[in-house]
Each structure stands twice: as C-alpha cells, then as structure tokens.
Design an enzyme around this catalytic site. Structure first.
Site, PDB file in Angstrom:
ATOM      1  N   GLU A 284       0.826  -1.217   0.000  1.00 59.69           N
ATOM      2  CA  GLU A 284       0.000   0.000   0.000  1.00 59.69           C
ATOM      3  C   GLU A 284       0.856   1.261   0.000  1.00 59.69           C
ATOM      4  OE1 GLU A 284      -3.061   0.370   2.985  1.00 59.69           O
ATOM      5  OE2 GLU A 284      -4.430  -0.888   1.864  1.00 59.69           O
ATOM      6  N   HIS A 305       7.462 -26.185  -3.048  1.00 60.26           N
ATOM      7  CA  HIS A 305       6.710 -27.186  -3.824  1.00 60.26           C
ATOM      8  C   HIS A 305       5.494 -26.557  -4.496  1.00 60.26           C
ATOM      9  CE1 HIS A 305       9.063 -30.688  -2.340  1.00 60.26           C
ATOM     10  NE2 HIS A 305       9.406 -29.767  -1.458  1.00 60.26           N
ATOM     11  N   LYS A 419     -13.727   1.118  -3.391  1.00 62.53           N
ATOM     12  CA  LYS A 419     -14.808   1.444  -2.449  1.00 62.53           C
ATOM     13  C   LYS A 419     -15.905   2.238  -3.164  1.00 62.53           C
ATOM     14  CE  LYS A 419     -11.981   1.726   1.711  1.00 62.53           C
ATOM     15  NZ  LYS A 419     -11.452   2.643   2.716  1.00 62.53           N
TER      16      LYS A 419
HETATM   17  O1  PA5 Z   1      -2.984   1.014   6.037  1.00 62.91           O
HETATM   18  C1  PA5 Z   1      -4.104   1.473   5.920  1.00 62.91           C
HETATM   19  O2  PA5 Z   1      -4.362   2.675   6.114  1.00 62.91           O
HETATM   20  C2  PA5 Z   1      -5.263   0.585   5.538  1.00 62.91           C
HETATM   21  O3  PA5 Z   1      -4.847  -0.699   5.260  1.00 62.91           O
HETATM   22  C3  PA5 Z   1      -6.295   0.548   6.657  1.00 62.91           C
HETATM   23  O4  PA5 Z   1      -5.703   0.027   7.813  1.00 62.91           O
HETATM   24  C4  PA5 Z   1      -7.495  -0.299   6.273  1.00 62.91           C
HETATM   25  O5  PA5 Z   1      -8.031   0.158   5.069  1.00 62.91           O
HETATM   26  C5  PA5 Z   1      -8.562  -0.259   7.351  1.00 62.91           C
HETATM   27  O6  PA5 Z   1      -9.026   1.050   7.540  1.00 62.91           O
HETATM   28  P1  PA5 Z   1      -9.822   1.442   8.846  1.00 62.91           P
HETATM   29  O7  PA5 Z   1      -8.928   1.190  10.022  1.00 62.91           O
HETATM   30  O8  PA5 Z   1     -10.128   2.890   8.662  1.00 62.91           O
HETATM   31  O9  PA5 Z   1     -11.048   0.586   8.914  1.00 62.91           O
END
Ligand code: PA5
Length: 428
Positions: A284, A305, A419
């Site tokens: 990310e 494997h 989303k």
């Molecule tokens: O690293 C990040 O910001 C994301 O992976 C969030 O942790 C994830 O989308 C979950 O978001 P939230 O904690 O707002 O539910």
C-alpha cells in the site's frame, strides 16, 4: 540487532547504479528525519518510539490481562492495517496448538457470508459444561466506517447484546480515531470502552499503537518488551541506519533494473503472517504512480513445492527477501530408527533447526544460481524484543525506499477506487 545482508543481490547491480540509488536512500532518510517529504504529517509511528507512552502500555497490559483471564474467545474485528500487525505478532509468538488463554479469532477482514455465519454459530455454541462462551470483541477501525469491518461489527455486536444485555458494553472494546466516524457515534451512545489511534499514524504503521497492542496483550505477549524492542531499533537506526539504507538502495536499483516482484520468504512457518504484514505495509505504500515492486509472500519449504519452480526458472522478474531466525527455537531432533527402513538415519541426531538451515542454505545457493537477487534479513531469536525490532526495521525500510522512489508512502488513494465502485453498486 537485525542484520541485513545484500551480498547475494549486489552482483546484479552496476556500481554506478547502486551509488545513485544509495544517494537517493540517504536523502530519503533525511526527509523522514526532518519531516520534509510528502505525507510528513503521518510520521507518528516514529514519534511514538522517540517518546514512549508508558502509561498507555501499562493500561493496555492491564486490560489485556483482565480479558485474557476472563475470555474464552477474543475477536479482532478489522481489516488491512487494523489487524495484520496483531495477527503477525500473535502468530509469531504463540504456540501453534493448544495455546493457553482465550481463542483469538478474526473478523471484519472480508465480506464472506459463510465465514461470518459459521463464526456467529460457533460463538453461540455452548461450552462442554453447558454454559455460554465468554466473548470479548475488539473492533478496530481508524476511519470508523470501513464496510467490511462495520458490517461484521454490526452482526457481532447484535450477538453480544443479546447474550449480555445490559452488560454488553463491558464486552466490546473499540479502537478508533479520537473523533469522527460512525464508530465514535456508537461509542458515545453505548458507552463502549475506547482506545485512540493517534491521528498521525496510518493504519499499516499502527501495530505498535493500541490497534495491535491490545490484541497482542490479550494473546499473552509482553507488549512492553515488544514495544521497547522497536524503541531500541529506532535508537540504533537514528545513529546508524546503514543496514536499512543498503537494503533500500539495493531494492531501488533492482526496481530500476526492471524487476517487478519481491518474494518475502521464510523457512519458519511462525513468520508467515509477518510476511503478510510486510506485504501490506510495502504494497500500500509503494504501489502508486505506476511504480513499485509487487510484494509477495512465501513460506518454505511448503512453497518450494508450489512457487519454487517459478522462482528457480520462470520469468526473471523477481528478487527474494529471506527473513531468517538465527538461534534455534525448538530442540526437536531426529531419532535413530532400528532397521533404518525409511533410510533417514543419515539425519539421526540432527535437530530440525539444523536440517531447516541446510534447506535454506541450499535454496539460497540454487535461487542465486538461477539469477534471483537475494537479500537476507536476520533476527537473532524468535522473541518479542526481536519481533519489535523487525517491525521498526520494515517500517523504516518502507519509508526510505518509497521516498527514494519519489512516492508518498503514507496515503493509499487507489484503495478508494474499489470502495467508490462498490458503494455505487450497493446503492449507498
Ligand atoms: O494502512 C491502511 O491505512 C489501511 O490498510 C487501513 O488500515 C485499512 O483500510 C482499514 O481502515 P480502517 O482502520 O479505517 O477501517
């Protein structure tokens, strides 16, 4: 402390390219330290280590012990950075089978109805003595509105409210931002216990905040040792970050050379979920603007494997980062068998750690001969202190590497696209 060895990867990069990448990595470290890079308002994951909040560590430890004492089941309800860090540490440091304390279960990390239905049924199932399971639920969401987590929370909350009626709020702990979001509205209405996620720490950098620390404490892991392991890595790398810089520079030069995949591999099944956490942390953070090395995860020998053939001889688009634990953490040895009917007596007397180490060394040799650049990251032992150090090592590596790509490591604009489309299709 953590060791990083780029020896098996360096020959793939020309000196001038490495030096260019090194310069970028040095500059990236300064951007982090001086808070001058893009997204520098999200550097709280460094500040919490520079100024540890011992009172909060005590408070979380105390609640963790209380819940551990009372609960049969503890549910961690969150997605992405809101649960992967806790799962990584818990899987690394608790027994595979028959762990003492509550059973730790996960929810809110997908929309699978079968899983949730079976979880709800399992929670309602009485224990052997006919009494109901004592359940505690920790919902974790920084935004307080992520659909996967919010929907599971709705269903689980209903069950807990039916089960405990007026005392339901004792069984629900929320970890979220200081203010805003639907979860905060519910907390105000229902009086749930709340932990705050610092505003300047993004989800995937939040394992050392209440996000990760409460579930880890409930699992019986000493969170002070974990946290101060990370603090020691922070202090050391503020003095000398050579190992992290070398790795970031190497990864950048490999990226420039056109490789597109980094396989995070371990020979210790205990570290598989650490691989999952690293995958999200890097994925990310770096995967933006058409850049980045796709982080994938493999547990060897298992995946030798499955993915091993591709790694050895498939398209030469990958590098490998091996995560190694140096000291043995099991003393299991191979017995000598009368008759030697399985012809394995040549291994008699050897420990599984020795055998696994030879498998790792052999694999490193083979993959290297197959032209896979390999970086080796080693911790000394599998314990809370070393895992804390490893967490900060990879957070820092991510910050430095992604800055050296010229990308903001702390946002995730692409995640919003799915989303938006999903909400439109759902008629929100
Ligand atoms: O690293 C990040 O910001 C994301 O992976 C969030 O942790 C994830 O989308 C979950 O978001 P939230 O904690 O707002 O539910």
């Amino acid at each position: 402390m953590i060791k990083c060895d780029i020896g098996f990867a360096r020959r793939f990069i020309k000196d001038e390219d490495y030096l260019k990448a090194r310069k970028k990595a040095d500059e990236a470290l300064l951007q982090l330290q001086n808070k001058t890079g893009p997204g520098s308002e999200w550097l709280g994951w460094r500040d919490i280590l520079a100024n540890p909040n011992d009172a909060e560590l005590e408070q979380i430890t105390a609640l963790g012990e209380k819940v551990r004492d009372k609960a049969d089941v503890f549910i961690v309800c969150g997605i992405g950075g809101s649960y992967l860090g806790a799962k990584a540490v818990i899987d690394a440091l608790t027994p595979h089978f028959g762990s003492a304390g509550p059973e730790i279960l996960y929810a809110g990390h997908h929309l699978g109805g079968k899983y949730l239905k079976e979880l709800l049924a399992y929670l309602k199932e009485p224990k052997e003595d006919g009494s109901h399971k004592n359940i505690y639920l920790n919902v974790i969401s920084k935004s307080g509105s992520t659909l996967e987590t919010a929907l599971s929370f709705r269903m689980l909350r209903e069950l807990i409210e039916d089960m405990y009626e007026d005392e339901a709020s004792e069984h629900i702990i929320c970890t979220t931002s200081k203010e805003g979001g639907i979860l905060n509205k519910l907390i105000d209405q229902k009086g749930y216990k709340k932990f705050i996620i610092p505003g300047d720490v993004g989800g995937r950098y939040s394992v050392l905040t209440p996000v990760g620390l409460l579930p880890i404490a409930v699992a019986g892991i000493d969170i002070k040792t974990l946290f101060y392991g990370a603090v020691s890595a922070y202090s050391e790398f503020e003095q000398n970050a050579e190992d992290v810089i070398e790795y970031a520079a190497l990864r950048n030069a490999i990226h420039e050379s056109g490789k597109t995949i980094d396989v995070f591999a371990t020979f210790e099944p205990e570290l598989s979920s650490i691989g999952g956490w690293i995958q999200q942390l890097l994925g990310e953070s770096e995967g933006k603007e058409g850049k980045g090395i796709f982080p994938s995860v493999a547990t060897f020998s298992t995946d030798l494997h499955s993915l091993g053939q591709f790694i050895q001889q498939g398209q030469r688009s990958l590098m490998e980062t091996m995560i190694i634990v140096e000291k043995p953490f099991s003393n299991l040895k191979v017995n000598k068998l009368d008759g030697n009917d399985d012809e394995l007596n040549y291994l008699a007397g050897k420990s599984f750690h020795e055998i696994n180490t030879k498998a790792r060394e052999g694999t490193t040799e083979a993959h290297s001969e197959g032209d896979v650049p390999i970086v080796r990251i080693s911790i000394e032992a599998l314990n809370a202190e070393n895992i804390g150090q490893l967490i900060y090592f990879f957070e820092l590596l991510t910050g430095i590497f992604v800055y050296s790509l010229g990308v903001n490591p702390f946002n995730q604009p692409g995640v919003e696209d799915y989303k938006k489309a999903m909400y439109r299709l759902l008629g929100k």
